[in-house]
Design a protein around this motif. Structure first.
Motif, mmCIF file in Angstrom:
data_model
loop_
_atom_site.group_PDB
_atom_site.id
_atom_site.type_symbol
_atom_site.label_atom_id
_atom_site.label_comp_id
_atom_site.label_asym_id
_atom_site.label_seq_id
_atom_site.Cartn_x
_atom_site.Cartn_y
_atom_site.Cartn_z
ATOM 1 N N LYS A 122 -1.249 13.074 1.694
ATOM 2 C CA LYS A 122 -0.557 12.497 0.568
ATOM 3 C C LYS A 122 -1.759 12.327 -0.406
ATOM 4 O O LYS A 122 -1.867 12.501 -1.688
ATOM 5 C CB LYS A 122 0.090 11.609 0.766
ATOM 6 N N TYR A 123 -2.910 11.691 0.104
ATOM 7 C CA TYR A 123 -3.825 11.140 -0.796
ATOM 8 C C TYR A 123 -4.549 12.495 -1.475
ATOM 9 O O TYR A 123 -4.787 12.625 -2.608
ATOM 10 C CB TYR A 123 -4.933 10.174 -0.218
ATOM 11 N N ILE A 124 -5.010 13.325 -0.463
ATOM 12 C CA ILE A 124 -5.626 14.760 -1.100
ATOM 13 C C ILE A 124 -4.670 15.221 -2.161
ATOM 14 O O ILE A 124 -5.317 15.728 -2.966
ATOM 15 C CB ILE A 124 -6.027 15.555 0.245
ATOM 16 N N LYS A 125 -3.343 15.421 -1.821
ATOM 17 C CA LYS A 125 -2.468 16.160 -2.718
ATOM 18 C C LYS A 125 -2.570 15.344 -4.183
ATOM 19 O O LYS A 125 -1.984 15.967 -4.955
ATOM 20 C CB LYS A 125 -1.293 16.218 -2.206
ATOM 21 N N SER A 126 -2.805 13.993 -4.172
ATOM 22 C CA SER A 126 -2.556 13.150 -5.276
ATOM 23 C C SER A 126 -3.948 13.310 -6.362
ATOM 24 O O SER A 126 -3.892 12.762 -7.177
ATOM 25 C CB SER A 126 -2.454 11.842 -5.096
ATOM 26 N N ILE A 127 -4.917 13.981 -5.548
ATOM 27 C CA ILE A 127 -6.353 13.869 -6.493
ATOM 28 C C ILE A 127 -6.056 14.769 -7.859
ATOM 29 O O ILE A 127 -5.770 16.008 -7.739
ATOM 30 C CB ILE A 127 -7.360 14.525 -5.509
ATOM 31 N N PRO A 128 -6.240 13.996 -8.725
ATOM 32 C CA PRO A 128 -5.870 14.948 -9.979
ATOM 33 C C PRO A 128 -6.854 15.695 -10.663
ATOM 34 O O PRO A 128 -8.230 15.505 -10.170
ATOM 35 C CB PRO A 128 -5.681 13.762 -11.064
ATOM 36 N N LEU A 172 0.903 -1.026 -0.001
ATOM 37 C CA LEU A 172 0.000 0.102 -0.090
ATOM 38 C C LEU A 172 0.720 1.170 -0.003
ATOM 39 O O LEU A 172 1.681 1.272 0.812
ATOM 40 C CB LEU A 172 -0.821 0.132 1.340
ATOM 41 N N THR A 173 0.528 1.908 -0.863
ATOM 42 C CA THR A 173 1.523 3.384 -1.027
ATOM 43 C C THR A 173 0.873 4.245 -0.018
ATOM 44 O O THR A 173 -0.429 3.898 0.565
ATOM 45 C CB THR A 173 1.231 4.026 -2.159
ATOM 46 N N PRO A 174 1.325 5.297 0.449
ATOM 47 C CA PRO A 174 0.639 6.273 1.410
ATOM 48 C C PRO A 174 -0.384 6.781 0.687
ATOM 49 O O PRO A 174 -1.492 7.246 1.493
ATOM 50 C CB PRO A 174 1.772 7.488 1.552
ATOM 51 N N GLU A 175 -0.529 6.990 -0.332
ATOM 52 C CA GLU A 175 -1.705 7.638 -1.010
ATOM 53 C C GLU A 175 -2.883 6.579 -0.980
ATOM 54 O O GLU A 175 -4.103 7.137 -0.719
ATOM 55 C CB GLU A 175 -1.526 8.116 -2.514
ATOM 56 N N ARG A 176 -2.713 5.420 -1.170
ATOM 57 C CA ARG A 176 -3.657 4.463 -1.253
ATOM 58 C C ARG A 176 -4.155 4.153 0.250
ATOM 59 O O ARG A 176 -5.473 4.228 0.501
ATOM 60 C CB ARG A 176 -3.082 3.143 -1.479
ATOM 61 N N ARG A 177 -3.250 4.368 1.130
ATOM 62 C CA ARG A 177 -3.567 4.238 2.554
ATOM 63 C C ARG A 177 -4.515 5.669 2.922
ATOM 64 O O ARG A 177 -5.607 5.566 3.700
ATOM 65 C CB ARG A 177 -2.750 4.180 3.628
ATOM 66 N N GLY A 178 -4.049 6.630 2.423
ATOM 67 C CA GLY A 178 -4.787 7.871 2.727
ATOM 68 C C GLY A 178 -6.165 7.881 1.981
ATOM 69 O O GLY A 178 -7.333 8.275 2.699
ATOM 70 N N GLU A 179 -6.649 7.218 0.744
ATOM 71 C CA GLU A 179 -7.640 7.140 0.022
ATOM 72 C C GLU A 179 -8.598 6.196 1.103
ATOM 73 O O GLU A 179 -9.782 6.692 1.038
ATOM 74 C CB GLU A 179 -7.445 6.469 -1.086
ATOM 75 N N ARG A 180 -8.083 5.230 1.729
ATOM 76 C CA ARG A 180 -8.775 4.435 2.674
ATOM 77 C C ARG A 180 -9.277 5.126 3.540
ATOM 78 O O ARG A 180 -10.545 5.137 4.169
ATOM 79 C CB ARG A 180 -7.909 3.200 2.850
ATOM 80 N N GLY A 197 -2.596 20.570 -3.829
ATOM 81 C CA GLY A 197 -1.649 20.433 -3.028
ATOM 82 C C GLY A 197 -0.781 21.736 -2.673
ATOM 83 O O GLY A 197 -0.207 21.868 -1.729
ATOM 84 N N ASP A 198 -0.606 22.275 -3.893
ATOM 85 C CA ASP A 198 0.023 23.715 -3.786
ATOM 86 C C ASP A 198 -0.573 25.008 -3.796
ATOM 87 O O ASP A 198 -0.034 25.901 -4.098
ATOM 88 C CB ASP A 198 1.294 23.379 -4.932
ATOM 89 N N THR A 199 -1.634 24.656 -3.058
ATOM 90 C CA THR A 199 -2.650 25.844 -3.161
ATOM 91 C C THR A 199 -2.772 26.504 -1.626
ATOM 92 O O THR A 199 -3.695 27.167 -1.164
ATOM 93 C CB THR A 199 -4.044 25.894 -3.649
ATOM 94 N N ALA A 200 -2.020 26.082 -0.719
ATOM 95 C CA ALA A 200 -2.016 26.723 0.753
ATOM 96 C C ALA A 200 -2.158 28.067 0.810
ATOM 97 O O ALA A 200 -1.290 28.682 -0.090
ATOM 98 C CB ALA A 200 -1.099 26.028 1.675
ATOM 99 N N PRO A 201 -2.534 28.793 1.878
ATOM 100 C CA PRO A 201 -3.353 28.028 2.788
ATOM 101 C C PRO A 201 -4.788 27.763 2.618
ATOM 102 O O PRO A 201 -5.038 27.704 1.403
ATOM 103 C CB PRO A 201 -3.484 29.345 3.624
ATOM 104 N N TYR A 202 -5.482 27.186 3.477
ATOM 105 C CA TYR A 202 -6.821 26.474 3.175
ATOM 106 C C TYR A 202 -7.791 27.104 4.151
ATOM 107 O O TYR A 202 -7.644 27.824 4.879
ATOM 108 C CB TYR A 202 -6.682 24.863 3.406
#
Lengths: 425, 615
Positions: free
Chosen positions: B482-488, B382-390, B440-445
């Protein structure tokens, strides 16, 4: 062989019979009374000299005298035939009129659209639909953008209804209203005078230009003085076909959009903005256009100063003084096939079959039903009618097979087509 | 030196492996008419897997388009059709040879599909076109569009084919703070027109629909978000309701719902979160519902459900947490994020696609227990992104496992609603739920930019003010981020095929980048569009007062939102008060504080909006 004169001959007989029946020509006709009044049993038939060139004949009761009731019947039959001939092949209707008393939200009906067994009416106070013998109304509370409904168009594929109002554009689809206004969408202006569906596109005519909505991509395209030849942006009507789209620009003539080339072209009154027709049939009759209708590559234009017909090469104009139009003030023109055409005027509903005209209305003075027929020679016949549209001020029509629906200032009228010989009451 | 080289090689290989990691993510499935084969749509690996149900193993695969989502089989089982949601196409596949026969057109983001064999057409729900494509299979063209609701996504045909039902993932756009509403669009397949729209009041997020074999009963899985009340507590179903919309001849017009009755699945302390897939047993005794947030299948006694739906008190049962006790008979734990489910022709086996486990659970319907689990392959690690998606899709962190991130961010997007979050006070700071693509690169939130990073956004704050139970911490939080940042970013459909702009879009770009008004008056920097909306994501990541603050906002300063794919994420402004892009300026910019637009004509504003749609 039937000639064009026969109706006139019959008409002559009709007149004579009528005069006899009324006791006007008794002495002339050598009438020998047997039965009084319009049921006179003995009748004389007198042919008008100017019609036939023959000496008047008088069939005396002795020489040629049908039985009294048979004579009356024959006279009536001839009268009927004469009138029928005058109106031969011109549509006749039995009119059924609907007002607020029948469930309409308002008597002022601006537009009508037929969708199979359903008839939509746009009124000054809401939208209504006639289905299964009943009217059902829709108001702003139901989702209508504005109470005043100015235009209607049916999408023939989806049967969605597009509704132009004074306050925006609606789409009504299977019970749901969706609104498009100038604030919430790309609609140029909330006063939507005209709407027309062309496949996946919806064309609108608004008080601030035209627009086209691509219903697949949801993109709006604007058309005004900046990207078309129009010099006046008050667009009043639009009709869209596969090859051409036409706008009636109130005070600006007609605009044509070629679907293939996406080019615009304008048509204007060669007389300029005058009410004088100096060059008849050399162009659009007037700049103040109210309606356009395009079928079979024939364009009809309604104006406040007459009508124009354009076949792509030649113009032909019609005014009340030289045609069967009851008035030059036209709210709508709607052609059936490019030749047979209907006109909604302020003085009645008119029909043109290419040669002859018919007007359907309550008489302007007596308000009794009347049908006027004008032949190709200009002779006008008054055909008795048992019923008429609700009012002489007509706004629009639409067709339901052979029937016609008419939006008027005093309700909506259903013209039920009748065959010769049927009662129109 | 040698060690350094070896280290580099290891890193390179790991990077390559990560790039090749493609989880299957089974999203939809369909059984062959004889039940011997299970076709599984894998949105993560852009393929369809064929599972031999007897052997309980993968027996074949076929590559299709990008991010496939839905599948429909022809009645004879010889072909199947797969919607490729990022390709805007439908793949037609020979079920025996697994060869792609054709690629058919559709609208934007096709998701669900059903076949009308009698008329040889497909019905495709286009999530981002808000319509239904009728695809003529003889000619292969998208011949007609029918108007659906917002986010048209899932399609089911009645058993006799006379009706096509379409559900929607997003609610209709409505007035600000109006109760959410959705619909089930019903199509008359013979006339190919929309025949009816079954109104679903207070529902937003409607998923799969199932029809009984006799066609008299329909069930749709849905969410009932309570976004109009402050998110002050979670207990007693205060945030989300999980329901079934029940309709059809068996229901009639009873209950005053206009033909639809909404029946809760929730219990007072137990919420089958994010109901998604629905199946009805062939004998019509049971309904099965996958709860994709709580990783279970809920089993419903259909006779009792219908009886409850027809009861005099049905109309007021929608929020009654005691109602489900009448008809929910069992809960079966399955894999993570169970989505589509399908029942075998004999009714004995229920197949459940566990999207985030890459497995299929086989539930023995008689025992109401998992009989077997089929692995679909895919990476074991499991990648961190996959764990994060879970974590993102799990409801297990909230009180009573009532909801998770994915309840509001449906399919990792948004929900089209505005919410009243409690920490700032009731009725204060109403916020629009925003999309998560490429943030991912649009902080702040946060709407006012007060959260410096996603760890702050999703960490203790979530625990305290959302879940009211436990939250994400430590490695879990990092994986989630990591998962949220990976959402394309989803494909943008508004540019020309070659990526160029149309003439209207070019004119609009001119307004977006202008530095002076039409009369030549210079526009201050702070009011130039491209100054605040700059960079690859069209945000300078700063706060600004653009005149859109409401009396209920504690501050008028808002974080400049990114504009990528802004066309998809209505409503707009920080609180969702602008229903459309137009309203941002036609209603909410009277003083030219949100860019200078009041000197523009309507068609010029239209051009600007056409340009914004391309971002």
């Amino acid at each position: 062989m039937k000639t064009s004169r026969e109706p006139l001959v019959l008409w002559g007989r009709l007149v004579t019979c009528g005069r006899v029946a009324l006791g006007l020509d008794r002495e002339e006709a050598g009438y020998r009374s047997g039965v009084q009044g319009s049921n006179a049993g003995t009748m004389c038939f007198r042919r008008r000299r100017r019609l036939t060139g023959r000496e008047a004949e008088c069939h005396s009761a002795a020489g040629y005298q049908p039985a009294p009731h048979k004579s009356a019947i024959r006279c009536a039959l001839l009268a009927f035939l004469a009138l029928s001939a005058a109106a031969a092949e011109l549509p006749r209707f039995r009119w059924q009129n609907f007002t607020v008393e029948n469930g309409l939200p308002d008597n002022r009906v601006y537009c009508v659209a037929v969708d199979g067994d359903r008839v939509w009416a746009g009124t000054d106070n809401g939208l209504a639909v006639y289905e299964n013998g009943k009217w059902k109304s829709f108001t702003v509370a139901d989702g209508l953008a504005h109470r005043a409904v100015l235009s209607l168009a049916i999408d023939k594929h989806s049967h969605d209804l597009w509704i132009g109002t004074m306050g925006g554009l609606n789409r009504y689809s299977a019970g749901r209203f969706d609104s498009f206004t100038q604030l919430t969408s790309g609609l140029p202006n909330d006063v939507v005078y005209g709407v027309s569906v062309q496949g996946d596109f919806v064309w609108v005519a608004t008080a601030a230009g035209g627009a086209r909505l691509n219903t697949r991509s949801k993109q709006w395209s604007f058309y005004n003085e900046r990207n078309t030849p129009m010099y006046e942006i008050w667009t009043y009507s639009v009709t869209a076909a596969e090859d051409k789209v036409y706008y009636a620009v109130w005070g600006g003539g007609v605009l044509e959009f070629d679907v293939q080339t996406e080019r615009w072209k304008d048509y204007n009154d060669p007389d300029g903005e005058t009410e004088i027709v100096l060059f008849k049939d050399q162009g659009l009759i007037h700049e103040i256009t109210t309606s356009v209708s395009y079928v079979n590559h024939i364009l009809w234009v309604a104006t406040y100063f007459g009508a124009s017909r354009y076949d792509g090469r030649n113009w032909r104009n019609f005014m009340d003084k030289d045609s069967g139009l009851p008035s030059n003030f036209l709210n709508q023109v709607k052609t059936v096939d490019g030749t047979r055409t209907w006109f909604s005027t302020d003085k009645g509903l008119a029909y043109f079959d290419g040669e002859r005209w018919a007007t359907y209305r309550p008489a302007l003075d007596t308000h009794t039903p009347e049908m006027l027929v004008r032949d190709e020679h200009g002779a006008v016949t008054h055909v008795p009618a048992g019923s008429a549209p609700a009012h002489h001020y007509t706004f629009a029509v639409d067709f339901q097979k052979d029937d016609i629906w008419v939006a008027t200032a005093k309700g909506i009228s259903h013209g039920i087509r009748i065959s010769p010989g049927d009662s129109d009451r | 030196m040698r060690a350094a080289i070896c280290g580099l090689l290891v890193l390179a290989s790991a990077a390559a492996a990560a790039g090749q990691t493609r989880y299957r993510s089974p999203d939809d499935l369909a059984l062959s008419p004889d039940g011997k084969r299970l076709f599984v749509v894998c949105s993560g690996s852009d393929e369809v897997l064929v599972v031999d149900t007897a052997a309980r193993s993968v027996a074949g695969r076929v590559a299709v388009g990008k991010v496939p989502r839905g599948i429909a089989l022809s009645p004879d089982g010889k072909r199947f059709f797969v919607t490729n949601s990022w390709s805007d196409t439908v793949s037609e596949v020979d079920a025996a040879s697994l060869q792609v026969l054709r690629t058919l057109p559709s609208g934007f983001e096709p998701t669900g599909v059903a076949m009308d064999a009698a008329r040889n057409v497909l019905y495709v729900a286009n999530r981002l076109s808000d319509d239904i494509s009728i695809v003529d299979l003889e000619g292969g063209a998208d011949v007609q569009r029918l108007v659906a609701g917002r986010g048209a996504s899932y399609v089911t045909a009645s058993p006799d084919g006379a009706r096509i039902y379409v559900s929607h993932i997003y609610p209709q756009i409505d007035k600000f703070r109006a109760p959410p509403r959705s619909e089930i669009t019903t199509v008359d397949s013979q006339r190919q027109v929309v025949a009816d729209r079954l109104a679903l009041n207070n529902a937003a997020g409607v998923f799969h629909i199932a029809l009984s074999r006799d066609g008299r009963l329909g069930i749709a899985a849905e969410l009932r978000p309570k976004n109009l009340v402050p998110l002050a507590h979670v207990e007693h179903g205060w945030v989300f309701g999980d329901s079934l919309a029940v309709f059809g001849e068996d229901i009639g017009a009873i209950g005053g719902g206009g033909g639809v009755v909404q029946m809760p699945l929730d219990e007072i302390e137990n919420y089958p979160s994010l109901p998604f897939g629905v199946a009805i047993s062939p004998d019509k005794t049971r309904a099965y519902v996958s709860a994709s947030g709580s990783n279970e299948v809920v089993i419903v006694d259909l006779a009792k459900l219908v009886a409850a739906a027809r009861s005099p008190e049905a109309a007021r049962l929608a929020n009654d947490l005691s109602a489900s006790a009448r008809y929910v008979v069992a809960h079966v734990a399955v894999g993570r994020n169970p989505r589509s489910i399908g029942i075998s022709p004999d009714g004995k086996a229920l197949y459940v696609a566990n999207r985030l486990d890459d497995t299929i659970s086989i539930v023995d319907t008689a025992r109401a227990a998992v009989a077997a689990t089929i692995s679909l392959g895919g990476p074991a690690d499991l990648t961190p992104e996959r764990r994060g998606e879970r974590l993102f899709y799990s409801s297990m962190y909230s009180f009573g496992h009532q909801f998770g991130c994915a309840n509001c961010h449906l399919d990792s997007t948004f929900d089209g609603l505005s919410w009243d979050l409690e920490p700032d006070g009731f009725g204060i700071d109403i916020v629009d739920n925003r999309a998560l693509e490429e943030i991912g690169d649009t902080a702040p939130y946060k709407w006012n930019g007060s959260n410096p990073d996603l760890q702050t956004e999703c960490g203790p704050r979530t625990e305290r003010f959302f879940f009211r139970s436990q939250g994400f911490r430590g490695d879990d939080l990092e994986d989630l981020v990591k998962y949220i940042k990976s959402i394309p970013l989803r494909p943008n459909r508004y540019r020309l095929p070659d990526g160029e702009l149309t003439s209207a879009q070019l004119r609009g770009q001119g307004f977006f980048t202008r530095t002076a008004k039409k009369d030549g008056t210079p526009i201050p920097d702070a009011l130039q569009c491209f100054v605040c909306h700059s960079g690859p994501y069209y945000t300078n990541k700063r706060t600004a007062d653009v005149g859109t603050g409401k009396l209920t906002d504690r501050s008028p300063l808002v974080d400049t939102p990114q504009l990528t794919n802004v066309v998809y994420s209505a409503p707009y402004l920080h609180d969702g008060s602008a229903r459309t892009l137009e309203e941002i300026w036609t209603v909410f910019n009277p003083k030219d504080k949100h860019g200078v637009t009041n000197d523009m004509t309507k068609d010029e504003l239209n051009d600007l909006i056409e340009f914004l749609k391309t971002l």
